[in-house]
Design a protein around this motif. Structure first.
Motif, PDB file in Angstrom:
ATOM      1  N   GLY A 165       4.112   6.060  11.420  1.00  0.00           N
ATOM      2  CA  GLY A 165       3.532   6.994  10.442  1.00  0.00           C
ATOM      3  C   GLY A 165       4.170   8.349  10.663  1.00  0.00           C
ATOM      4  N   ALA A 166       5.494   8.321  10.836  1.00  0.00           N
ATOM      5  CA  ALA A 166       6.241   9.462  11.368  1.00  0.00           C
ATOM      6  C   ALA A 166       6.332  10.642  10.413  1.00  0.00           C
ATOM      7  CB  ALA A 166       7.651   9.006  11.724  1.00  0.00           C
ATOM      8  N   GLY A 167       6.178  10.381   9.100  1.00  0.00           N
ATOM      9  CA  GLY A 167       6.327  11.473   8.139  1.00  0.00           C
ATOM     10  C   GLY A 167       7.673  12.155   8.319  1.00  0.00           C
ATOM     11  N   SER A 220      -1.683  12.007  13.418  1.00  0.00           N
ATOM     12  CA  SER A 220      -2.332  12.330  12.127  1.00  0.00           C
ATOM     13  C   SER A 220      -2.052  11.280  11.059  1.00  0.00           C
ATOM     14  CB  SER A 220      -1.841  13.693  11.600  1.00  0.00           C
ATOM     15  OG  SER A 220      -2.051  14.686  12.546  1.00  0.00           O
ATOM     16  N   THR A 221      -2.083  10.033  11.434  1.00  0.00           N
ATOM     17  CA  THR A 221      -1.729   8.985  10.458  1.00  0.00           C
ATOM     18  C   THR A 221      -2.708   7.829  10.444  1.00  0.00           C
ATOM     19  OG1 THR A 221      -0.003   7.371   9.886  1.00  0.00           O
ATOM     20  CG2 THR A 221      -0.120   7.990  12.170  1.00  0.00           C
ATOM     21  N   VAL A 222      -3.411   7.576  11.565  1.00  0.00           N
ATOM     22  CA  VAL A 222      -4.229   6.356  11.668  1.00  0.00           C
ATOM     23  C   VAL A 222      -5.249   6.257  10.534  1.00  0.00           C
ATOM     24  CG1 VAL A 222      -5.852   5.123  13.157  1.00  0.00           C
ATOM     25  CG2 VAL A 222      -3.890   6.253  14.166  1.00  0.00           C
ATOM     26  N   TRP A 225      -4.155   4.229   7.537  1.00  0.00           N
ATOM     27  CA  TRP A 225      -3.758   2.831   7.647  1.00  0.00           C
ATOM     28  C   TRP A 225      -4.797   1.940   6.997  1.00  0.00           C
ATOM     29  CZ3 TRP A 225      -2.132   2.629  13.542  1.00  0.00           C
ATOM     30  CH2 TRP A 225      -1.084   3.548  13.747  1.00  0.00           C
ATOM     31  N   ARG A 226      -4.310   0.869   6.404  1.00  0.00           N
ATOM     32  CA  ARG A 226      -5.205  -0.081   5.747  1.00  0.00           C
ATOM     33  C   ARG A 226      -6.139  -0.706   6.783  1.00  0.00           C
ATOM     34  NH1 ARG A 226      -3.253  -4.947   1.913  1.00  0.00           N
ATOM     35  NH2 ARG A 226      -2.482  -3.193   0.732  1.00  0.00           N
ATOM     36  N   ASP A 227      -5.611  -1.013   7.981  1.00  0.00           N
ATOM     37  CA  ASP A 227      -6.431  -1.611   9.030  1.00  0.00           C
ATOM     38  C   ASP A 227      -6.077  -0.924  10.360  1.00  0.00           C
ATOM     39  OD1 ASP A 227      -7.669  -3.165  10.936  1.00  0.00           O
ATOM     40  OD2 ASP A 227      -7.231  -5.062   9.930  1.00  0.00           O
TER      41      ASP A 227
HETATM   42  C1  LIG Z   1      -0.506  13.165   7.505  1.00  0.00           C
HETATM   43  S1  LIG Z   1       1.004  12.307   7.529  1.00  0.00           S
HETATM   44  C2  LIG Z   1       1.476  12.525   9.231  1.00  0.00           C
HETATM   45  C3  LIG Z   1       2.955  12.490   9.417  1.00  0.00           C
HETATM   46  C4  LIG Z   1       3.443  12.831  10.824  1.00  0.00           C
HETATM   47  N1  LIG Z   1       2.990  11.881  11.813  1.00  0.00           N
HETATM   48  C5  LIG Z   1       3.029  14.231  11.210  1.00  0.00           C
HETATM   49  O1  LIG Z   1       2.257  14.390  12.144  1.00  0.00           O
HETATM   50  O2  LIG Z   1       3.490  15.168  10.563  1.00  0.00           O
HETATM   51  C6  LIG Z   1       0.499  10.625   7.465  1.00  0.00           C
HETATM   52  C7  LIG Z   1       1.647   9.630   7.335  1.00  0.00           C
HETATM   53  O3  LIG Z   1       1.167   8.296   7.536  1.00  0.00           O
HETATM   54  C8  LIG Z   1       1.913   7.444   6.695  1.00  0.00           C
HETATM   55  N2  LIG Z   1       1.219   6.156   6.518  1.00  0.00           N
HETATM   56  C9  LIG Z   1       0.311   5.823   5.571  1.00  0.00           C
HETATM   57  N3  LIG Z   1      -0.056   4.536   5.719  1.00  0.00           N
HETATM   58  C10 LIG Z   1       0.608   4.053   6.797  1.00  0.00           C
HETATM   59  C11 LIG Z   1       0.651   2.782   7.456  1.00  0.00           C
HETATM   60  N4  LIG Z   1      -0.097   1.769   7.052  1.00  0.00           N
HETATM   61  N5  LIG Z   1       1.467   2.640   8.526  1.00  0.00           N
HETATM   62  C12 LIG Z   1       2.203   3.687   8.954  1.00  0.00           C
HETATM   63  N6  LIG Z   1       2.217   4.900   8.370  1.00  0.00           N
HETATM   64  C13 LIG Z   1       1.428   5.087   7.312  1.00  0.00           C
HETATM   65  C14 LIG Z   1       2.041   8.254   5.418  1.00  0.00           C
HETATM   66  O4  LIG Z   1       3.063   7.759   4.570  1.00  0.00           O
HETATM   67  C15 LIG Z   1       2.308   9.630   5.970  1.00  0.00           C
HETATM   68  O5  LIG Z   1       3.667   9.908   6.111  1.00  0.00           O
END
Ligand SMILES: C[S@@+](CC[C@H](N)C(=O)[O-])C[C@H]1O[C@@H](n2cnc3c(N)ncnc32)[C@H](O)[C@@H]1O
Length: 384
Positions: A165-167, A220-222, A225-227
């Motif tokens: 979820g690296a953004g 900042s990504t969990v 996530w769908r699950d």
């Molecule tokens: C708020 S951003 C955080 C990005 C980065 N980690 C940061 O701290 O700046 C959340 C990210 O999670 C990603 N994301 C959404 N669903 C995801 C999934 N199922 N698996 C991995 N990443 C996902 C989004 O596309 C988005 O880029």
């Protein structure tokens, strides 16, 4: 029999017709386990559980045959169904939010006399949340060095690091070999030149062998996530150490402390319904949680960042760079912003939140989860 529902009661409670339930019985999708002495269908607690699953999958657009396969799967219990349904519904909600954003954009363009291309018009249907809101991300989202230091410390001596979820890669350490995972094409495209290689994939199904990395991180990504639990288990599968920056959805103490959600955006609480507890998240990686305080001058503009700079939330750029505002919907957003604006002008906000001025950092529920590694127990304690 007393605890059984008649077909009429089951239909009324579920908001479907008796005919629908008869049809489900006839095709073998939901056979009530018993009949009354008069020969009428009677639904047990187990039947009702199955009915709930059938109707929820139906509402998500699944066909009756597909539903039969899903609910007949002996490897999936009621909790697994609930988790899957929850993930699918969240995904649907995010897609709806993304579609609203895409439609708003087209309305704006039309109002300015700009015609959208056929490709742009069709894009609405494939809209993913971060593909719609992601382009607003870099305006305020960047590395907060004090939080980065906590994350990098927790990575220990890991040499190879997977960032899920690296953004745009805000928290990727530059002194290690990083591989990024990011499902959104818009976010991948915004990674700076020279950033770590990025794989298009999702946390729940990582395309890597077991234990391929020294550490895996997720920042900042969990909550997207769908699950989340399945995703965290995947992180643990592919890496020896796991470091996750997330928040504690259960702690009502901090929820009450953050004036933005307490006084202006109570809808935030709806986004947390059904969210796994911190204990569930920590258990998924077999680790522990540490509080991360948010500094008053936080450089990364995430949702809680401006707790001591309330005017920031009046800025559209600040709001567009965090998903919460899109997820609660335009109506709640406009009301919250209007109300905050009034309270800032009248001095009411300052009066209510007088005690914040003396704080340099606040606990707003953000947590660092750390698991695994040889020195897992010796991670540097909080120093934000
Ligand atoms: C708020 S951003 C955080 C990005 C980065 N980690 C940061 O701290 O700046 C959340 C990210 O999670 C990603 N994301 C959404 N669903 C995801 C999934 N199922 N698996 C991995 N990443 C996902 C989004 O596309 C988005 O880029």
């Amino acid at each position: 029999m007393e605890d059984h529902l008649t077909v009429g009661q089951a239909a009324e409670l579920a908001g479907v017709t008796v005919r629908t339930l008869h049809h489900y019985d006839e095709i073998g999708l939901l056979r009530p386990s018993t009949r009354t002495v008069a020969g009428h269908r009677a639904y047990s607690a187990g039947d009702v559980e199955r009915l709930r699953e059938v109707l929820a999958y139906r509402r998500l657009g699944f066909g009756l045959r597909e539903i039969a396969d899903l609910v007949n799967d002996p490897t999936t219990d009621a909790v697994a169904h609930l988790r899957r349904l929850r993930g699918l519904l969240l995904d649907q909600r995010d897609r709806a939010a993304a579609m609203v954003t895409a439609i708003d954009r087209e309305l704006e363009a039309r109002a300015m006399g700009i015609r959208t291309t056929p490709a742009e018009q069709l894009r609405v249907f494939g809209a993913q949340l971060y593909d719609e809101i992601g382009s607003a991300y870099p305006a305020t989202r960047r590395t907060e060095p004090r939080i980065a230091a906590r994350i990098w410390d927790a990575l220990g001596d890991a040499r190879t690091v997977l960032n899920v979820g690296a953004g745009t890669g805000s928290y990727e350490p530059h002194d290690r070999e990083v591989t990024a995972v990011e499902p959104s094409a818009v976010m991948r495209a915004q990674r700076p030149a020279g950033a770590a290689p990025c794989v298009a994939a999702a946390a729940e199904s990582l395309p890597f062998e077991d234990q391929s990395f020294d550490a895996a991180m997720a920042v900042s990504t969990v909550h997207h996530w769908r699950d989340p639990v399945a995703g965290l288990r995947e992180l643990r599968r592919v890496a020896r150490r796991v470091v996750v920056f997330t928040y504690d959805a259960e702690d009502t103490g901090w929820g009450q402390r953050f004036w933005l959600t307490r006084d202006y955006l109570p809808e935030f609480a709806d986004l947390l319904v059904g969210w796994p507890s911190l204990a569930d998240l920590t258990r998924a990686i077999g680790g522990r949680a540490e509080p991360v305080l948010v500094p008053w001058d936080c450089a990364d503009g995430f949702f809680e960042a401006y707790w001591r700079q309330p005017e920031a939330y009046l800025d559209e750029h600040v709001r567009r760079a965090t998903s919460v505002w899109t997820r609660v919907g335009a109506q709640a957003e406009q009301r919250a912003v209007r109300s905050l604006h009034e309270d800032l002008s009248s001095g009411r906000w300052a009066e209510r939140n007088r005690d914040l001025v003396a704080l340099d950092a606040a606990d707003l529920g953000l947590r660092l989860l750390v698991a695994g590694g040889d020195d897992g127990a010796a991670v540097t304690p909080a120093r934000t």
